[in-house]
Design an enzyme around this catalytic site. Structure first.
Site, short mmCIF file in Angstrom:
data_model
loop_
_atom_site.label_atom_id
_atom_site.label_comp_id
_atom_site.label_asym_id
_atom_site.label_seq_id
_atom_site.Cartn_x
_atom_site.Cartn_y
_atom_site.Cartn_z
N GLU A 167 -4.83 -28.41 0.90
CA GLU A 167 -4.86 -27.11 1.56
C GLU A 167 -3.55 -26.40 1.23
OE1 GLU A 167 -5.10 -27.23 5.88
OE2 GLU A 167 -4.74 -25.08 5.98
N ASP A 184 1.31 -20.89 13.61
CA ASP A 184 2.08 -22.03 13.12
C ASP A 184 3.33 -22.28 13.94
OD1 ASP A 184 0.74 -23.09 10.69
OD2 ASP A 184 0.88 -21.00 10.09
#
EC number: 4.2.1.20
Lengths: 393, 248
Positions: free
Chosen positions: B35, B46
């Site tokens: 990924e 995040d």
């Protein structure tokens, strides 16, 4: 969910359920008589509504054009319009059973207003604030602490309002089960821009009533500063259908519209998707959000509320900008002429309001939304004026 | 696409453009799927590790053409599926169709757009289908059953189950609801499932696979090692540990 094509709910999946819960609760509550009574009670007895619509005679004389009226949101408890929204949302959070409020703040006014509502209604409060903004709005940081809030410095990214929103969102992703994110501007994913607008619309509703009473007519123009756009949408919204009333949003021109040091999102920005909404943003061609600048921390945001993007697009409102220096001059002028020290944010609206009034007929009326008072800005203004050697003596 | 799979995440261009490919190739040796993350200025889903990585990479002027160049080279030299992860804004600015076409040209197998929920993904889904790019959508522990079914319908790659309430970032434990949710997804969804966010240990990965997940996504801990210890060997050891956990 959208204003034309703008707005929406562009968030990671985890935030969809809490946003749906918020929307449902809000839809249920907003027409509830008991809730409306309670909200009005606090707005009147605690926040100090209605605020006056003041005819600024000296300023009008000085400008020599249209009559200038000031909507005195600076007289509200806390010193700015922010309390209209924080009391509304805190009551909503109470209804939803939340125990903790989090918020972002730029100038600190929304942080202060959230801390007040939190203290009043019994919430634990945590405020995210960019470290740069903490330095330039120290008094507000202290006020929040005094009111029992925990102020969390955001030392990431540009260390300003944008980064404070990022951190508040990160907090909320992990805490929504007991926490309400009390967003302060008309930005973010649906339903936030709508909720904030609705709670701020009281400004425009009162203004309409008051100007009809004072002048027997609607104003030719309404002028308000636009960062995220909460005070502007609040005063614009009740006038949207009165098409003869010109609505003018004033963004932060910073050091100039052709420099990279401004925050004039609707003038200089491009469409994008950020902070959960499709709107305009100051970004590079690759979609990376850029650093912006304004002397007024509350306008120092690289995005703008989606409803403003829509109003610009549809042509119902127009958006312009004034520079740091013009705002500063208006700051001094209003202090000298009327004995009113405006917030640096609101000084942008004053500057532009004076500018257009000068070119208008004497029987015309311009309303400027004086969204906040300037006590919080004393330090930065003092520093700035001594640097520019603009002599105040 | 997935069966007891280790999916490893790396922010494109990280830690530096020069060293990036070496690390990416190392991850490929141990992984079943890669990924690759498009760096974004404000990655709000995040945690601090990936945010720091994004910021570092962007500071050096890294751009999306370079992301595509890395993928082109990587796919020429490796026979392993690559999922491109991004926030929506960089895609939106490039033009959704353009972005997806370019991604296809350089060899991207699937895409995950973190802040593009199904409600707004109509065009994305149809362009991806036209180009033969698999779609990966997020499901969270709080996603209601009916919504899971809707997400399962529009997913053509795999469902990415977010393991906890919070952002990405290495954690030691697993959320108590996670195992139940994995089982629930496995019994109701036609798509394969991968679990990510917070996975940092072989032991966690093992539990997730034992519960029936088809894959585990690991990212922040790898970036933490690259950033902190800068040790190639430590990174290998971590990847071996994760792989043992998953394949046992």
């Amino acid at each position: 969910m959208k204003f034309g094509e703008f707005g929406g709910r562009y968030v990671p999946e985890i935030l969809i359920p809490p946003l749906e819960e918020l929307e449902e609760s809000y839809e249920k509550l907003k027409n509830d008589e008991k809730f409306k009574r309670l909200l009005n009670h606090y707005l009147e007895k605690y926040a100090g509504r209605p605020t006056p619509l003041y005819f600024a005679k000296n300023l009008t004389r000085r400008v020599g054009g249209a009559k200038l009226y000031l909507k005195r949101e600076d007289l509200l408890h806390g010193g700015a319009h922010k309390i209209n929204n924080t009391i509304g949302q805190a009551l909503l959070a109470k209804f939803m059973g939340k125990k903790r409020l989090i918020a972002e703040t730029g100038a600190g006014q929304h942080g202060v207003a959230t801390s007040m509502a939190g203290a009043l209604l019994g919430f634990r409060v945590e405020i995210y604030m960019g470290y740069e903004d903490m330095k330039r709005q120290r008094v507000n940081v202290y006020r929040m602490k005094l009111l029992g809030a925990n102020v969390i410095p955001v030392k990431k990214g540009t260390q300003r309002l944008k980064d404070a929103i990022n951190e508040a969102l990160r907090d909320w992703v992990a805490s929504f089960s007991n926490t309400h994110y009390l967003i302060g501007s008309a930005v973010g994913p649906h339903p936030f821009p709508t909720i904030v607008r609705d709670f701020q619309s009281v400004i425009g509703e009162e203004t309409k009533r008051q100007i009809l009473e004072a002048e027997g007519r609607l104003p030719s123009a309404i002028v308000a500063c636009v960062g995220g756009g909460s005070n502007a949408i609040g005063i614009f919204y009740p006038f949207l259908k009165d098409e003869k009333v010109k609505l003018v949003g004033v963004e932060a021109g910073g050091m100039g519209i052709n420099t990279c040091k401004n925050a004039a999102t609707l003038t200089r920005g491009t469409r994008g998707v950020f902070h959960g909404m499709l709107s305009y943003f100051i970004q590079n061609e690759e979609g990376q959000i850029k650093k912006v600048h304004s002397i007024a921390p509350g306008l120092d945001y690289p995005g703008v509320g989606p409803e403003h993007a829509y109003l610009k697009e549809s042509g119902r409102a127009v958006y312009t900008h004034v520079t740091d220096d013009e705002a500063l001059n208006a700051f001094i002028t209003l202090s000298r002429e009327e004995g009113i020290i405006p917030a640096l944010e609101s000084a942008h609206a004053i500057a532009y309001g004076m500018k257009i009034a000068a070119g208008m007929e004497k029987d015309e009326v311009v309303v400027i939304n004086l969204s906040g008072r300037g006590d919080k800005d004393m330090e930065s203004v003092m520093r700035r004026l001594s640097l520019c050697s603009t002599n105040l003596s | 696409m997935l069966h007891k799979s280790l999916i490893t995440y790396l922010t494109a261009g990280y830690p530096t453009l020069r060293e990036h490919y070496k690390y990416l190739s190392l991850l490929a040796e141990y992984s079943d799927v890669i990924e690759l993350g498009v760096p974004f200025s404000d990655p709000m889903a995040d945690g601090k590790t990936i945010e720091m990585a994004s910021r570092k990479v962007l500071k050096h002027g890294f751009n999306i053409n370079q992301v595509f160049e890395i993928i082109r080279k990587f796919k020429r030299e490796h026979d392993i599926p690559l999922i491109l992860m991004s926030y929506y804004n960089p895609i939106y600015r490039r033009g959704l169709r353009n972005f997806i076409e370019e991604a296809k040209t350089v060899g991207v197998d699937g895409m995950l757009v973190v802040d593009l929920p199904p409600e707004y993904a109509g065009d994305y889904i149809s362009f991806a289908r036209e180009e033969g790019i698999k779609t990966v959508f997020l499901v969270s522990l709080n996603t209601p059953h009916k919504r899971v079914a809707k997400i399962d319908d529009i997913t053509t790659g795999f469902i990415y189950l977010v393991s906890r309430y919070g952002t990405t970032g290495a954690k030691n434990d697993l959320h108590p609801m996670l195992i139940t949710m994995v089982k629930k997804l496995k019994s109701t969804c036609r798509n394969k499932i991968a679990v990510g966010f917070g996975v940092s240990k072989g032991e966690q990965a093992q539990k997730i696979i034992k519960a029936g997940s088809d894959g585990v996504v690991v990212g922040s801990i790898l970036l933490d090692i690259i950033e902190g210890e800068k040790s190639y060997r430590k990174l290998q050891e971590k990847l071996e540990e994760l792989r043992r956990g998953i394949k046992s």
